[in-house]
Design an enzyme around this catalytic site. Structure first.
Site, PDB file in Angstrom:
ATOM      1  N   HIS A 252      -0.766  10.431  -2.586  1.00  0.00           N
ATOM      2  CA  HIS A 252      -1.993   9.934  -1.961  1.00  0.00           C
ATOM      3  C   HIS A 252      -3.182  10.811  -2.321  1.00  0.00           C
ATOM      4  CE1 HIS A 252      -4.930   8.560   0.841  1.00  0.00           C
ATOM      5  NE2 HIS A 252      -4.781   9.549   1.686  1.00  0.00           N
TER       6      HIS A 252
ATOM      7  N   HIS B 123       0.830  -1.194   0.000  1.00  0.00           N
ATOM      8  CA  HIS B 123       0.000   0.000   0.000  1.00  0.00           C
ATOM      9  C   HIS B 123       0.873   1.255   0.000  1.00  0.00           C
ATOM     10  CE1 HIS B 123      -2.883   2.811   2.207  1.00  0.00           C
ATOM     11  NE2 HIS B 123      -3.517   2.499   1.090  1.00  0.00           N
TER      12      HIS B 123
END
Length: 314
Positions: free
Chosen positions: A54, A12
């Site tokens: 992100h 991730h």
């Protein structure tokens, strides 16, 4: 893509539990730790380049706030219905963004990661693809806020498809897993690509581009059947699979019955991210019983796990 004997490990944003997220160091660390896929979140620059952050707001993940030459670009915008203040990738060219340096997003929880602050530039999507190809791992890109970017005249989907076509990553067996919380982009991508698609599903709310639809409806057998009409996977919040205090729901078997594989997000070792029963001690940054939690999810039939600490999954 065949169902593995164990859940696939999707790093991730790289090994973001050990290095600042979305940096080359984070991705290389994840590859060393045996990740099957590395995950870049994709946003756009003012000049239409897909980069890896992100969010399009970058004050928490770069040193932009300390750069006086960019002070006048501090602003407030509405992103998917929410007011956000900071600096935004769509207000910078790629050349300008390349002058910035990455920093740890969660310094209070991951103070060791701050030793790497200021060392690495922002990566482009193509740079991450190069890294993955050289290491022989897959890539799981997430398209962030495509409806928002399209309204600015920055078509994420077109830029994304152009890159995949140029690199031969459009087939059903391509080492790629394309994610989005919105529905329309995935449906349109299905008409253009055979590559695996993953519908992200949160524990609350709904897709920004479908105000008539909520995520809860998407997790019913009927909703999953509809998702199966355009996607190959769902990516579900772990709470949808194992809500406290720990008895599993039927989401995984229901998804499998609809022909969908299931990934869960996000597995993190720190106590603050774990259910109370899996915590060890009272320190929010201390590591709890992540391995035990992963073992339970594997028993439930999980197909892939989004991990901040890929080594713990091995």
């Amino acid at each position: 893509m065949q169902t593995p004997s164990r859940p696939l490990i999707i790093a991730h944003r790289g090994a973001s539990g050990e290095r600042p997220e979305h940096t080359r160091a984070a991705y290389e660390r994840a590859i060393q730790q045996g990740a099957d896929f590395i995950e870049p979140d994709l946003v756009m620059t003012r000049d239409g380049v897909l980069i890896v952050r992100h969010e399009n707001e970058i004050s928490g993940t770069t040193d932009v706030a300390a750069r006086p030459e960019f002070a006048d670009r501090h602003t407030t915008k509405t992103i998917d219905g929410e007011s956000v203040t900071g600096w935004f990738t769509e207000d910078f060219t790629l050349a300008e963004l390349k002058t910035l340096r990455a920093r740890e997003r969660l310094p209070e929880l991951r103070p060791a990661n701050t030793a790497f602050d200021g060392q690495e530039p922002i990566l482009t999507f193509e740079e991450v693809l190069d890294l993955a190809a050289s290491a022989g791992v897959g890539v799981a890109p997430e398209l962030k806020h495509p409806t928002y970017f399209a309204a600015l005249g920055l078509p994420v989907e077109d830029a994304f498809v152009a890159i995949l076509k140029r690199r031969g990553l459009t087939g059903a067996d391509a080492p790629i897993l394309i994610q989005c919380f919105e529905v329309g982009p995935l449906q349109r991508l299905r008409a253009r690509l055979a590559a695996p698609l993953l519908q992200l599903i949160a524990a609350s709310g709904g897709p920004f581009d479908r105000p008539d639809l909520d995520y809860a409806a998407m997790t019913t057998p009927q909703g999953l059947a509809a998702v199966g009409g355009y996607a190959d996977w769902i990516g579900a919040d772990t709470a949808l699979i194992e809500p406290p205090p720990g008895a599993p729901t039927t989401l995984i078997p229901d998804a499998h019955a609809a022909g969908l594989k299931v990934a869960a997000w996000t597995f993190r070792a720190e106590n603050i991210f774990l259910p109370e029963a899996d915590r060890i001690g009272a320190d929010p940054a201390g590591h709890g019983r992540l391995r035990e939690r992963l073992a339970r999810f594997a028993e439930y039939g999980l197909d892939a796990a989004f991990m901040d600490q890929p080594a713990l999954a091995r």
